[in-house]
Design a protein around this motif. Structure first.
Motif, PDB file in Angstrom:
ATOM      1  N   GLY A 103      -4.413 -14.620  -1.574  1.00 11.66           N
ATOM      2  CA  GLY A 103      -5.503 -15.294  -2.215  1.00 11.66           C
ATOM      3  C   GLY A 103      -6.265 -15.898  -1.031  1.00 11.66           C
ATOM      4  N   ILE A 104      -6.045 -15.789   0.453  1.00  5.08           N
ATOM      5  CA  ILE A 104      -6.611 -16.253   1.489  1.00  5.08           C
ATOM      6  C   ILE A 104      -7.008 -15.213   2.320  1.00  5.08           C
ATOM      7  N   PRO A 105      -8.384 -14.637   2.405  1.00  2.00           N
ATOM      8  CA  PRO A 105      -8.639 -13.347   2.754  1.00  2.00           C
ATOM      9  C   PRO A 105      -8.599 -13.539   4.520  1.00  2.00           C
ATOM     10  N   PHE A 106      -8.745 -14.568   5.155  1.00  2.41           N
ATOM     11  CA  PHE A 106      -8.471 -14.631   6.686  1.00  2.41           C
ATOM     12  C   PHE A 106      -7.136 -14.540   6.883  1.00  2.41           C
ATOM     13  N   LEU A 107      -6.208 -15.292   6.074  1.00  5.34           N
ATOM     14  CA  LEU A 107      -4.763 -15.370   6.334  1.00  5.34           C
ATOM     15  C   LEU A 107      -4.229 -13.826   6.048  1.00  5.34           C
ATOM     16  N   ASP A 108      -4.674 -12.899   5.000  1.00  4.42           N
ATOM     17  CA  ASP A 108      -4.201 -11.638   4.748  1.00  4.42           C
ATOM     18  C   ASP A 108      -4.463 -10.887   6.257  1.00  4.42           C
ATOM     19  N   HIS A 109      -5.808 -11.036   6.484  1.00  3.81           N
ATOM     20  CA  HIS A 109      -6.136 -10.299   7.658  1.00  3.81           C
ATOM     21  C   HIS A 109      -5.194 -10.587   8.927  1.00  3.81           C
ATOM     22  N   MET A 110      -4.676 -11.835   9.032  1.00  7.95           N
ATOM     23  CA  MET A 110      -3.921 -12.097  10.266  1.00  7.95           C
ATOM     24  C   MET A 110      -2.484 -11.618  10.019  1.00  7.95           C
ATOM     25  N   LEU A 111      -2.039 -11.666   8.970  1.00  9.77           N
ATOM     26  CA  LEU A 111      -0.575 -11.053   8.675  1.00  9.77           C
ATOM     27  C   LEU A 111      -0.716  -9.582   8.830  1.00  9.77           C
ATOM     28  N   ASP A 112      -1.893  -8.883   8.248  1.00 10.32           N
ATOM     29  CA  ASP A 112      -1.954  -7.380   8.598  1.00 10.32           C
ATOM     30  C   ASP A 112      -1.689  -7.093  10.069  1.00 10.32           C
ATOM     31  N   GLN A 113      -2.309  -8.105  10.944  1.00  4.04           N
ATOM     32  CA  GLN A 113      -2.345  -7.829  12.419  1.00  4.04           C
ATOM     33  C   GLN A 113      -1.164  -8.046  12.893  1.00  4.04           C
ATOM     34  N   LEU A 114      -0.281  -9.112  12.458  1.00  4.94           N
ATOM     35  CA  LEU A 114       1.055  -9.481  12.649  1.00  4.94           C
ATOM     36  C   LEU A 114       2.072  -8.111  12.586  1.00  4.94           C
ATOM     37  N   ALA A 115       1.747  -7.147  11.534  1.00  6.43           N
ATOM     38  CA  ALA A 115       2.459  -6.163  11.150  1.00  6.43           C
ATOM     39  C   ALA A 115       1.872  -5.027  12.350  1.00  6.43           C
ATOM     40  N   SER A 116       0.713  -4.975  12.642  1.00  5.41           N
ATOM     41  CA  SER A 116       0.163  -3.828  13.360  1.00  5.41           C
ATOM     42  C   SER A 116       0.585  -4.014  14.791  1.00  5.41           C
ATOM     43  N   HIS A 117       0.279  -5.285  15.329  1.00  2.00           N
ATOM     44  CA  HIS A 117       0.890  -5.358  16.823  1.00  2.00           C
ATOM     45  C   HIS A 117       2.279  -5.905  16.870  1.00  2.00           C
ATOM     46  N   GLY A 118       2.851  -6.325  16.108  1.00  2.00           N
ATOM     47  CA  GLY A 118       4.175  -6.352  15.932  1.00  2.00           C
ATOM     48  C   GLY A 118       5.329  -5.096  15.764  1.00  2.00           C
ATOM     49  N   LEU A 119       4.616  -4.144  15.029  1.00  2.00           N
ATOM     50  CA  LEU A 119       5.295  -3.057  14.524  1.00  2.00           C
ATOM     51  C   LEU A 119       6.423  -3.191  13.839  1.00  2.00           C
ATOM     52  N   PHE A 120       6.357  -4.299  12.820  1.00  2.00           N
ATOM     53  CA  PHE A 120       7.335  -4.221  11.723  1.00  2.00           C
ATOM     54  C   PHE A 120       6.510  -4.137  10.363  1.00  2.00           C
ATOM     55  N   ASP A 121       7.212  -4.245   9.626  1.00  2.00           N
ATOM     56  CA  ASP A 121       6.724  -4.459   8.046  1.00  2.00           C
ATOM     57  C   ASP A 121       6.504  -5.801   7.438  1.00  2.00           C
ATOM     58  N   VAL A 122       5.492  -5.971   7.032  1.00  2.00           N
ATOM     59  CA  VAL A 122       5.061  -7.329   6.467  1.00  2.00           C
ATOM     60  C   VAL A 122       4.616  -7.299   5.129  1.00  2.00           C
ATOM     61  N   HIS A 123       5.311  -7.759   4.163  1.00  2.00           N
ATOM     62  CA  HIS A 123       4.726  -7.806   2.859  1.00  2.00           C
ATOM     63  C   HIS A 123       4.482  -9.169   2.158  1.00  2.00           C
ATOM     64  N   VAL A 124       3.756  -9.511   1.907  1.00  2.00           N
ATOM     65  CA  VAL A 124       3.504 -10.941   1.318  1.00  2.00           C
ATOM     66  C   VAL A 124       2.557 -11.139  -0.013  1.00  2.00           C
ATOM     67  N   LYS A 125       3.131 -11.526  -0.931  1.00  2.00           N
ATOM     68  CA  LYS A 125       2.600 -11.842  -2.204  1.00  2.00           C
ATOM     69  C   LYS A 125       2.370 -13.424  -2.619  1.00  2.00           C
ATOM     70  N   ALA A 126       1.399 -13.899  -2.842  1.00  2.00           N
ATOM     71  CA  ALA A 126       1.381 -15.221  -2.928  1.00  2.00           C
ATOM     72  C   ALA A 126       0.260 -15.660  -3.982  1.00  2.00           C
ATOM     73  N   THR A 127       0.506 -16.535  -4.746  1.00  2.00           N
ATOM     74  CA  THR A 127      -0.291 -17.328  -5.841  1.00  2.00           C
ATOM     75  C   THR A 127      -0.199 -18.762  -5.375  1.00  2.00           C
ATOM     76  N   GLY A 128      -1.631 -19.622  -5.559  1.00  2.00           N
ATOM     77  CA  GLY A 128      -1.310 -20.736  -5.516  1.00  2.00           C
ATOM     78  C   GLY A 128      -2.454 -21.608  -5.547  1.00  2.00           C
ATOM     79  N   ASP A 129      -2.560 -22.980  -5.295  1.00  2.00           N
ATOM     80  CA  ASP A 129      -3.737 -23.535  -6.019  1.00  2.00           C
ATOM     81  C   ASP A 129      -4.881 -23.538  -4.906  1.00  2.00           C
TER      82      ASP A 129
END
Length: 229
Positions: A107-133
């Motif tokens: 629900g936070i576009p920039f945070l999604d982008h940075m988590l995608d980069q964590l997977a891309s550069h760390g070479l491991f799978d990252v799956h995050v689903k979140a809902t919040g206020d």
């Protein structure tokens, strides 16, 4: 040769590729296999329906602040955490032996982008689903995502035997040179020295960056230093 396998644990010397190639299997229950063999092309061919990520579940527990946190150990270096509070509902799964697959929706576009980069550069799978206020602000979701990722990392590392504990990396990002050092020590500490020249990136409040990493180290047991050179 045909082998009927019930609930067993095999070692690497037993399940060699040559042995597997001349053996037929009748799987009646899940089999716990070494990581090297779970990832082999031959094994995936022989066991097309085997899901190496489904072995057993750790019962419900509570995290440090009393919020319910359900964790699941899925085989291999995988961590899965579901964190539910009054403000957020977060589900995280990471696989340290994955293939840089990212699937993130916080629900936070920039945070999604940075988590995608964590997977891309760390070479491991990252799956995050979140809902919040996030209609109020990003603070709670940002914090709880980081807490859940740290807990999943702690779970995936297990007893930490055989890992390279220390890491050191510098990244030239156009006008910024970023230096990161970490120790998977089990002792949480954050050294943070970044000077972000804007208050927001998109809709993301850059003051939340330090808070994200502080939450991450608190639950992962990581010593982390980030500085802008």
């Amino acid at each position: 040769m045909e082998v009927s396998i019930r609930h067993r644990i095999f070692n690497s010397s037993t399940l060699t590729p040559a042995w597997l190639s001349r053996t037929r299997f009748n799987l009646s229950q899940p089999v716990l296999l070494p990581a090297r063999l779970r990832k082999s092309h031959l094994l995936r061919t022989l066991f097309p329906i085997m899901d190496s990520r489904s072995h057993f579940t750790i019962p419900h527990a509570f995290d440090a602040n009393g919020s319910p946190s359900m964790t699941k150990e899925l085989g291999g270096r995988v961590g899965e955490v579901k964190r539910v509070t009054k403000e957020t509902n977060v589900h995280v799964e990471i696989n340290l032996d994955g293939n840089a697959v990212a699937e993130n929706n916080t629900g936070i576009p920039f945070l999604d982008h940075m988590l995608d980069q964590l997977a891309s550069h760390g070479l491991f799978d990252v799956h995050v689903k979140a809902t919040g206020d996030t209609h109020i602000d990003d603070h709670h979701t940002n914090e709880d995502v980081a807490l859940a990722i740290g807990t999943a990392l702690l779970q995936a590392l297990g007893d930490r035997k055989g890992i390279n504990r220390f890491g050191d990396f510098s990244a030239p990002l156009d006008e910024a040179l970023i230096h990161v050092s970490l120790d998977l020590s089990g002792r949480p500490h954050l050294g943070y020295d970044l000077h972000i020249p804007t208050e927001r990136v998109g809709t993301y409040d850059t003051q939340l960056v330090e808070h994200f990493f502080q939450s991450l180290v608190n639950t992962s047991g990581m010593t982390l230093h980030i500085r802008q050179v």
